[in-house]
Structures are given as structure tokens and as C-alpha cells.
Write a protein that holds these residues in place. Sequence first.
Motif: not given
Ligand code: UGA
Length: 448
Positions: A207, A254, A252, A263, A151-155, A211, A413, A260, A323-324
Motif C-alpha cells: 500500500k 500529468h 499519473f 493519502c 484499499e486502493f480507492l481514489r476519491e 502510493n 492543470r 494533495g 485537491f482534485k
Molecule cells: C490515492 C490513490 O490514487 C489511491 O489508489 C489510494 O487508494 C488513495 O490515494 C488512498 O491511499 O486512499 P486519491 O488521494 O483519492 O487516491 O487521489 P489521486 O487521484 O491519486 O490524486 C492524488 C493527487 O495527485 C491529487 O492532488 C491529484 O491532482 C494529483 N495528481 C494525480 C497529479 O497532479 N497528476 C496526476 O497525473 C495524477
Amino acid sequence: MRVAMIGTGYVGLVSGTCFAEFGINVTCIDNDEGKINKLLNGEIPIFEPGLDVLVKRQTAAGRLKFTTDLKEGIAGAKAIFIAVGTPARREDGHADLSYVYQAAKEVAPLLNDYTVIVTKSTVPVGTAREVERIIREENPAAEFDVASNPEFLREGAAIEDFMRPDRVVIGTDSERAQDVMRQVYRPLYINETPIVMVAPETSELIKYASNAFLATKITFINEIANLCEKTGANVQQVSKAMGLDGRIGGKFLHAGPGYGGSCFPKDTLALAQIGIKHNAPQTIVEQVITANKNRQEDMAKRIIAAFDGDVKGKTIGILGVSFKPNTDDVRDAPSLVVVPLLQKAGATVKAYDPEAREQAEKHFQNVAWQNNAYDVADGADALVILTEWNEFRALSLQEIKEKMNQPLLLDFRNIYTDAEVKAKGFRYISIGRQEIRPDECAVLKAAV
Ligand code: UGA
């Protein structure tokens, strides 16, 4: 069409519910009775925007069921998804596969007609083959195939990601299993979502590689942000211009306090371990892990440096501990590193998070929890934005300033601009957008 989902954690519950939205009959199975009872009562054990509405709708339509009974749950299922947890083992960072293998063992004797067993949890290369071996050993007569379907779902955006994915990856050598999986994803197939059919090993690696690449992108821009601070460049403009190059892409990129979540930290560690195991070291990923760990600690050092290295007796207000945004998840969040380091250095910490307080309380001690950002600001010597929740984007800086002991905003942020915050009379420290004073640099090295 009927499918079963073993594991009602984040991935299982979102995927099961979304499959029901596709018109498939789904039974979600979990051996945690408390969890299943909650779900039967319409309570959602995780925070994911929009999920409650979908669960309610699909349960009422009779397409989504919950049970603790494996036999009942998988009866008639053409595909059985294994979506149980694969936590990183504490000792070595390897993904712990015991729950996946246990599920395979339990399912094996219950298989009747041809079934596709699908590994949905994030699992190391070779796991699908091992699941196949286990089931074959337990039940040599069973008619089945195994497919990997990561899966590639973002929380926080999981439903959108499930319904409108960039791609669906399916790893199996069996054409029969491919047909079943095409039926499962029929609505997306019709929508012309790219469906990538590959071998199980390739699917499993896609996968981890995805990530790890995203974690690398974030870490790269975080280090560029450090350089921006030293040279007077602006990281937001750097990342925007970089992102305009179609080969790089703006997502990605930023800069922030370090990645955190459940994943990236776990999957980068696991990929590094897989590399070592197969004698193909993933040195870039190894460095990303180290850099990100340092980055989270560095955030605490920056706060302390803003007080010339001494936060004893100071009150620091933290805005956001998840974490976000849009999740109550605090796993590997920067806050877990920053808050204890501040406390260790003698600061008093006040905090507010729209959703994550309950989760965070399990990790923190002596944090004075507040109900909104203004109460956090009340009497604080510094306010630190750690998570970019929408409600922090339009704070009345005037009101915040009036409540604070001294107007110091650390925006990790970059959700405000230098000009607007300084115009309100704040001292403003953000990420990669201004030169750090040379004296602060010296303190930064010495702090903590
Ligand atoms: C991530 C992946 O984006 C999903 O595609 C994947 O399915 C998921 O892991 C998983 O393996 O289950 P997620 O952990 O929900 O999703 O969150 P992200 O939106 O990817 O953010 C991860 C972290 O990176 C957060 O702490 C966020 O603040 C940080 N982040 C993200 C940054 O610091 N800068 C960015 O530009 C983007």
C-alpha cells in the motif's frame, strides 16, 4: 455472509456499501452518533459520486445497516474490518494508530466464533501483527486471525475502483482467513481480478509503496515540466510519449500544482518514517515530499511573478480549491498553500469550487466566495485554475475576458491550449508548455 465495518469514514463507508452490493450483509459501526444518525436518515456525510444511490439501495434492501453499538454490529460477522482513521501525527509524520488499536481492544472481548479481523486502514508494517497481539492479550480464548487488506480507492472514483480494481491485496499467513477473504471478494474472484495473497507485512508495504510510487511519478513529471519551461519543450507531449512506453505507463504523469489529498502527503511521510525506523532510508520519497511542498509554494510565486512581483491591491480569482475534481476534500490541497501566500503578498482572493467551499471555509479567511466561474472573473486581475473540475473545461473565454480587469489566465492543470486562450486575447500561463520570460524568472526567484 455477514461482515462488520468499524469506521464510517471515507474508506469504511465506500467499502461497506460496495460489499453490500456484492450481496453481503454489512453493518457499519461508528462511535460518532451524529454521523450514524445522519446515515440512518439517508444523509451521506462525504461527497462521493454515486455513493448516495448505492447506500439508499442497499439500506432499502436491508443489506446495509448502521449502528453505534459495537456488540450488535459485529454479531455474526465472519470478518470485521477496521477502517478507522490513521492521521499523520503532527510532530513526526508517523501514522497515528491509536484508533486502530482501540478498535482491536474493544472488539477482542466480544469475539465468539472464528472471525477474521481485517485492517483496511493504511497502517505501517507490523500493525496487523500488533492487532493480533492486542486481541490475543485481551481475549486469549478467542478464535481469530488477522489479515491486512489495504484499499486502493481514489476519491471521486471510489466505487468504480472498488467494483473493478486492478488487484485485491490480502495479507495473512492463515489459510482459514484466506478462505474467508476469498468469500468476501467472491464476485471479483469470479471476474478474475488478481487476488494477491501475501504475508501481512508485505501487504502493508504494498500500500505505502504504491502510493509513494505514484506521488514520485507526479513529482518527477512536475520537475520535468520546470525543465520544459526553461527549454521550450512541451511537458504534455513529453509525458504522452513517455507513457507510450509500456514500462512507464501514461497514468499519473500529468504535471500540475503538486499532489494533495488525504493519502499521498500522509503516506509518503509515513513511509519515510518507516524507512528511518527500520534503518532503510527512503531517500527518494523524502525528496518527493520536499519537492512537492516547494511546488505548491511555487504556484503562488508564479502568480505573483506574473504581476512582476507585486500583487498588492490586485484581485486574484481562484477556480477550484479541492485537491482534485469530484471531491469536496481540501486536505493538503495546493489551494491551502496558494491562497494564504497570495493574501500575505497583499492580493484580494475570490474563489469558487463546485463542492469544496464548505470544507475550504474552515481553512481560509477573507476569501470572497462566488457561485460560479464568471462571478469569480468579474473584476479580477488574474484567473487561476487550481483544480480541473469539468465545468472549468469549457468556459466562455469571451465572457470571462469581458468581466476581467485584465485578461490573464493561469492554468495550473493544463486544461486549455496555448493557441485557443491566446486567440481570445488572453495572456496565458500554463504548466511546462512555454518558456517563462527571463525577466519573470528573476522575479520568480525573488517573490514571496
Ligand atoms: C490515492 C490513490 O490514487 C489511491 O489508489 C489510494 O487508494 C488513495 O490515494 C488512498 O491511499 O486512499 P486519491 O488521494 O483519492 O487516491 O487521489 P489521486 O487521484 O491519486 O490524486 C492524488 C493527487 O495527485 C491529487 O492532488 C491529484 O491532482 C494529483 N495528481 C494525480 C497529479 O497532479 N497528476 C496526476 O497525473 C495524477
